[in-house]
Design a protein around this motif. Sequence first.
Motif, PDB file in Angstrom:
ATOM      1  N   ASP A 126       0.833  -1.198   0.000  1.00 41.29           N
ATOM      2  CA  ASP A 126       0.000   0.000   0.000  1.00 41.29           C
ATOM      3  C   ASP A 126       0.876   1.260   0.000  1.00 41.29           C
ATOM      4  O   ASP A 126       0.633   2.199  -0.765  1.00 41.29           O
ATOM      5  CB  ASP A 126      -0.913  -0.011   1.225  1.00 41.29           C
ATOM      6  CG  ASP A 126      -1.975   1.082   1.178  1.00 41.29           C
ATOM      7  OD1 ASP A 126      -2.752   1.109   0.212  1.00 41.29           O
ATOM      8  OD2 ASP A 126      -2.018   1.907   2.112  1.00 41.29           O
ATOM      9  N   ALA A 127       1.913   1.255   0.823  1.00 41.24           N
ATOM     10  CA  ALA A 127       2.796   2.419   0.921  1.00 41.24           C
ATOM     11  C   ALA A 127       3.512   2.685  -0.395  1.00 41.24           C
ATOM     12  O   ALA A 127       3.617   3.837  -0.848  1.00 41.24           O
ATOM     13  CB  ALA A 127       3.815   2.209   2.048  1.00 41.24           C
ATOM     14  N   ASP A 128       4.001   1.630  -1.038  1.00 43.41           N
ATOM     15  CA  ASP A 128       4.735   1.799  -2.292  1.00 43.41           C
ATOM     16  C   ASP A 128       3.823   2.286  -3.416  1.00 43.41           C
ATOM     17  O   ASP A 128       4.206   3.147  -4.208  1.00 43.41           O
ATOM     18  CB  ASP A 128       5.396   0.476  -2.695  1.00 43.41           C
ATOM     19  CG  ASP A 128       6.561   0.112  -1.795  1.00 43.41           C
ATOM     20  OD1 ASP A 128       6.985   0.960  -0.987  1.00 43.41           O
ATOM     21  OD2 ASP A 128       7.058  -1.031  -1.905  1.00 43.41           O
ATOM     22  N   ALA A 129       2.616   1.721  -3.489  1.00 45.50           N
ATOM     23  CA  ALA A 129       1.675   2.121  -4.539  1.00 45.50           C
ATOM     24  C   ALA A 129       1.262   3.580  -4.365  1.00 45.50           C
ATOM     25  O   ALA A 129       1.253   4.363  -5.330  1.00 45.50           O
ATOM     26  CB  ALA A 129       0.449   1.217  -4.520  1.00 45.50           C
ATOM     27  N   LEU A 130       0.926   3.955  -3.134  1.00 51.36           N
ATOM     28  CA  LEU A 130       0.488   5.330  -2.880  1.00 51.36           C
ATOM     29  C   LEU A 130       1.631   6.327  -3.072  1.00 51.36           C
ATOM     30  O   LEU A 130       1.415   7.438  -3.554  1.00 51.36           O
ATOM     31  CB  LEU A 130      -0.088   5.437  -1.470  1.00 51.36           C
ATOM     32  CG  LEU A 130      -1.411   4.688  -1.231  1.00 51.36           C
ATOM     33  CD1 LEU A 130      -1.835   4.807   0.226  1.00 51.36           C
ATOM     34  CD2 LEU A 130      -2.507   5.204  -2.155  1.00 51.36           C
ATOM     35  N   ALA A 131       2.845   5.922  -2.713  1.00 48.64           N
ATOM     36  CA  ALA A 131       4.000   6.810  -2.891  1.00 48.64           C
ATOM     37  C   ALA A 131       4.228   7.094  -4.375  1.00 48.64           C
ATOM     38  O   ALA A 131       4.527   8.231  -4.763  1.00 48.64           O
ATOM     39  CB  ALA A 131       5.247   6.188  -2.277  1.00 48.64           C
ATOM     40  N   ALA A 132       4.068   6.067  -5.218  1.00 47.53           N
ATOM     41  CA  ALA A 132       4.240   6.263  -6.660  1.00 47.53           C
ATOM     42  C   ALA A 132       3.180   7.199  -7.212  1.00 47.53           C
ATOM     43  O   ALA A 132       3.467   8.080  -8.036  1.00 47.53           O
ATOM     44  CB  ALA A 132       4.194   4.915  -7.378  1.00 47.53           C
ATOM     45  N   LEU A 133       1.934   7.035  -6.755  1.00 47.48           N
ATOM     46  CA  LEU A 133       0.853   7.908  -7.218  1.00 47.48           C
ATOM     47  C   LEU A 133       1.057   9.338  -6.728  1.00 47.48           C
ATOM     48  O   LEU A 133       0.767  10.292  -7.447  1.00 47.48           O
ATOM     49  CB  LEU A 133      -0.491   7.369  -6.741  1.00 47.48           C
ATOM     50  CG  LEU A 133      -0.919   6.031  -7.337  1.00 47.48           C
ATOM     51  CD1 LEU A 133      -2.227   5.556  -6.697  1.00 47.48           C
ATOM     52  CD2 LEU A 133      -1.081   6.133  -8.859  1.00 47.48           C
ATOM     53  N   GLU A 134       1.569   9.476  -5.530  1.00 45.72           N
ATOM     54  CA  GLU A 134       1.852  10.802  -4.978  1.00 45.72           C
ATOM     55  C   GLU A 134       2.896  11.518  -5.828  1.00 45.72           C
ATOM     56  O   GLU A 134       2.770  12.717  -6.128  1.00 45.72           O
ATOM     57  CB  GLU A 134       2.355  10.668  -3.540  1.00 45.72           C
ATOM     58  CG  GLU A 134       2.688  11.987  -2.861  1.00 45.72           C
ATOM     59  CD  GLU A 134       1.452  12.776  -2.467  1.00 45.72           C
ATOM     60  OE1 GLU A 134       1.458  14.002  -2.713  1.00 45.72           O
ATOM     61  OE2 GLU A 134       0.495  12.193  -1.929  1.00 45.72           O
ATOM     62  N   ARG A 135       3.907  10.799  -6.258  1.00 48.88           N
ATOM     63  CA  ARG A 135       5.003  11.410  -7.014  1.00 48.88           C
ATOM     64  C   ARG A 135       4.533  11.966  -8.353  1.00 48.88           C
ATOM     65  O   ARG A 135       5.062  12.980  -8.820  1.00 48.88           O
ATOM     66  CB  ARG A 135       6.123  10.391  -7.230  1.00 48.88           C
ATOM     67  CG  ARG A 135       6.871  10.049  -5.963  1.00 48.88           C
ATOM     68  CD  ARG A 135       7.954   9.028  -6.215  1.00 48.88           C
ATOM     69  NE  ARG A 135       9.141   9.616  -6.831  1.00 48.88           N
ATOM     70  CZ  ARG A 135      10.235   8.935  -7.139  1.00 48.88           C
ATOM     71  NH1 ARG A 135      10.284   7.634  -6.909  1.00 48.88           N
ATOM     72  NH2 ARG A 135      11.272   9.548  -7.685  1.00 48.88           N
ATOM     73  N   VAL A 136       3.550  11.324  -8.974  1.00 45.44           N
ATOM     74  CA  VAL A 136       3.085  11.806 -10.289  1.00 45.44           C
ATOM     75  C   VAL A 136       1.840  12.677 -10.176  1.00 45.44           C
ATOM     76  O   VAL A 136       1.295  13.126 -11.188  1.00 45.44           O
ATOM     77  CB  VAL A 136       2.811  10.630 -11.254  1.00 45.44           C
ATOM     78  CG1 VAL A 136       4.060   9.782 -11.426  1.00 45.44           C
ATOM     79  CG2 VAL A 136       1.634   9.787 -10.808  1.00 45.44           C
ATOM     80  N   GLY A 137       1.350  12.914  -8.955  1.00 43.91           N
ATOM     81  CA  GLY A 137       0.218  13.805  -8.767  1.00 43.91           C
ATOM     82  C   GLY A 137      -1.145  13.164  -8.970  1.00 43.91           C
ATOM     83  O   GLY A 137      -2.129  13.861  -9.232  1.00 43.91           O
TER      84      GLY A 137
END
Length: 248
Positions: A126-137
Amino acid sequence: MAAVTILETKGLSRHFGGLKAVQNVDFEIRQGEIRALIGPNGAGKTTFVSLLSGRIPVSSGTISFMGSDITAKPAFRRVREGIAYTFQITSIYPNLSVYENAALAAQSALQRHRGFLSRIDRKALDADALAALERVGLIERREVIAGNLSYGHQRLLEVAMGLALKPKLLILDEPTQGLSDGEIENFCGLVKEIAKTATVLLIEHNMPVVMQLADRITVLNHGEILTSGTPEEIRADRTVQEAYLGGG
């Protein structure tokens, strides 16, 4: 300290019948750099990066990654070893949510690091998926069905999926296509941040983006390397101007 070569090709070629889409290409990219690959339509850029990622087989020549020969390895093995390729045409799962798309990529990365038979840590996933989405906005759109996103946001989701794989080499094929001016500006900032932890190979027609981001530029024409150099050297190269920048 000398820069480490992360990927190298020698005599790389791909022929489709009588068409020499890529011909005898010697190429290397150093760890931590942003390398741009440019050239006119039909120059062989997408064929070249498809060879690097294993989507199509080589006709002749070799590809090495992190010092190991990967020429005969299938695409999924190259992903496991750290090569992520975002396609020129979006390759998302349109019926899944934005979060689920990123989570599938994050799961693949966790399995690569922990072993395919190991139990996946849901919190880490969950943390990795959300972090990736956060990085691209795209964090605010995580529950949206991916196929309902605008084309530009689908491209950003594809980048997020690439980031969730935690690659050593991230290949971005026409990533700014379909993005607004504001999104392109944000994307340029994102690529600079990505380059702190991964090497980036950028295939891009938007020359202001290329000139802003690239440490070095390689020009491909008729399946062969025309030249390589810094943005300043490429901008001043008359041969490049005639073949590409000048619209020849």
